[in-house]
Design a protein around this motif. Structure first.
Motif, short mmCIF file in Angstrom:
data_model
loop_
_atom_site.label_atom_id
_atom_site.label_comp_id
_atom_site.label_asym_id
_atom_site.label_seq_id
_atom_site.Cartn_x
_atom_site.Cartn_y
_atom_site.Cartn_z
N THR A 1 5.69 8.25 -3.64
CA THR A 1 4.66 9.12 -4.65
C THR A 1 3.74 9.81 -3.65
N PRO A 2 3.13 10.74 -4.02
CA PRO A 2 2.41 11.75 -3.29
C PRO A 2 1.01 10.86 -2.76
N GLU A 3 0.83 10.31 -3.63
CA GLU A 3 -0.59 9.24 -3.60
C GLU A 3 -0.70 8.14 -4.10
N ASN A 4 -1.76 7.22 -3.99
CA ASN A 4 -1.59 6.10 -4.61
C ASN A 4 -2.07 6.06 -6.21
N LEU A 5 -1.13 5.37 -6.81
CA LEU A 5 -1.35 5.67 -8.52
C LEU A 5 -1.95 4.51 -9.11
N PHE B 1 -3.81 -6.95 -3.68
CA PHE B 1 -4.60 -7.25 -2.43
C PHE B 1 -4.88 -5.97 -2.01
N TYR B 2 -6.31 -5.40 -2.26
CA TYR B 2 -6.81 -4.15 -1.71
C TYR B 2 -6.96 -4.20 -0.25
N VAL B 3 -6.70 -3.42 0.65
CA VAL B 3 -7.02 -3.53 1.96
C VAL B 3 -7.02 -1.98 2.51
N THR B 4 -7.67 -2.06 3.72
CA THR B 4 -7.60 -1.03 4.50
C THR B 4 -6.34 -0.71 5.33
N LEU B 5 -6.15 0.38 5.87
CA LEU B 5 -4.77 0.47 6.82
C LEU B 5 -5.00 -0.48 8.10
N ALA C 1 0.06 -5.96 -1.11
CA ALA C 1 -0.87 -4.99 -0.66
C ALA C 1 -0.76 -3.52 -1.24
N VAL C 2 -2.10 -2.97 -1.61
CA VAL C 2 -2.42 -1.67 -2.04
C VAL C 2 -3.44 -1.23 -1.04
N ILE C 3 -3.03 -0.17 -0.14
CA ILE C 3 -4.09 0.48 0.66
C ILE C 3 -4.94 1.66 -0.09
N ILE C 4 -5.93 1.44 0.06
CA ILE C 4 -7.09 2.30 -0.57
C ILE C 4 -7.06 3.68 -0.22
#
Length: 249
Positions: A67-71, A99-103, A166-169
């Motif tokens: 997907t072009p962005e985090n949906l 689990f929200y996390v930075t790259l 993991a979900v990269i913000i």
């Protein structure tokens, strides 16, 4: 607790229903946040049982750039949910599997996992050496090696679970509001004292560098809030009021 195959079997119908609604012949690159929001509002009751499988599916698609962005934020759950204030989004995150996390945080977890897996051969050798003693009734080295192996595998499972969920913000999706990776400056409304910190996931906490967890009292209070808003932090000594004077990132 259901194992992974059983969990997948339970969640698959929800994902299939979403794909059928969107159009199985359409490309994932065409999917937009509005589509996700419409589906959740019109085709689900908003319960975790129906939304969580979609969150995991969309997070997976985002990580693989389907997907072009985090949906995930379009689902209306987790710390990026629109309209959340005063930490409600953070509380939702704590109650779900995301689990929200930075790259950088994601890369740190990957490095940790690699290091833990590299320990397996040494422990396997310890087990082999200890089992050479045929008397298993009083074999302290064997017991110690088994305990060490159990602890190692538990750490590996935990890290693998974090990577799966993991979900990269998405920096652009924050809209100027505090979230994972944001640097926030607060002013204490009683003492007029300022403090600056960076919000990170629990695995990235480093007080010496001003990195605090989104699960901390301050983190929970400021999540999804913007500059100029007042928040209340439930400190051990009692409630403390702050004003957010800066949000970067």
């Amino acid at each position: 607790m259901a194992n992974e195959p059983e969990k997948a079997e339970v969640e698959l119908p929800s994902v299939r229903a979403f794909v059928a609604w969107f159009g199985a012949a359409r490309l994932m690159g065409e999917l937009r946040g509005g589509d996700v929001s419409t589906y959740v509002k019109t085709k689900t009751d908003g319960s975790p049982e129906q939304v969580e499988p979609l969150r995991a599916f969309l997070a997976y698609c985002s990580r693989l750039a389907f997907t072009p962005e985090n949906l995930v934020p379009a689902l209306g759950v987790g710390p990026s949910a629109g309209g959340a204030r005063g930490g409600h989004g953070a509380n939702a995150e704590l109650g779900g599997a995301a689990f929200y996390v930075t790259l950088d945080g994601l890369r740190h977890i990957e490095d940790q996992l690699a290091m833990e897996k590299a320990k397996r051969p040494a422990i396997a050798q310890k087990l082999h050496d200890a089992m050479a003693d045929k008397d298993f009734r009083e074999n302290a080295p064997l017991d110690a090696a088994r305990d060490e192996q159990g602890q190692l595998e538990a750490r590996i499972r935990d890290l693998e679970s974090r990577l799966r969920n993991a979900v990269i913000i998405d920096e652009q999706a924050k809209g100027g509001r505090a979230n994972v990776g944001s640097t926030v400056k607060l002013v204490n409304l009683d003492t007029n004292r300022e403090q600056t910190f960076t919000l990170v996931s629990a695995t990235e906490v480093d007080p010496s560098k001003g990195k605090i967890s989104i699960q901390s009292p301050v983190g929970v209070a400021v999540m999804n809030c913007g500059e100029g808003e007042e928040v209340t932090v439930n400190a051990p000594s009692g409630p403390v009021k702050f004003r957010i004077v800066m949000v970067q990132g």
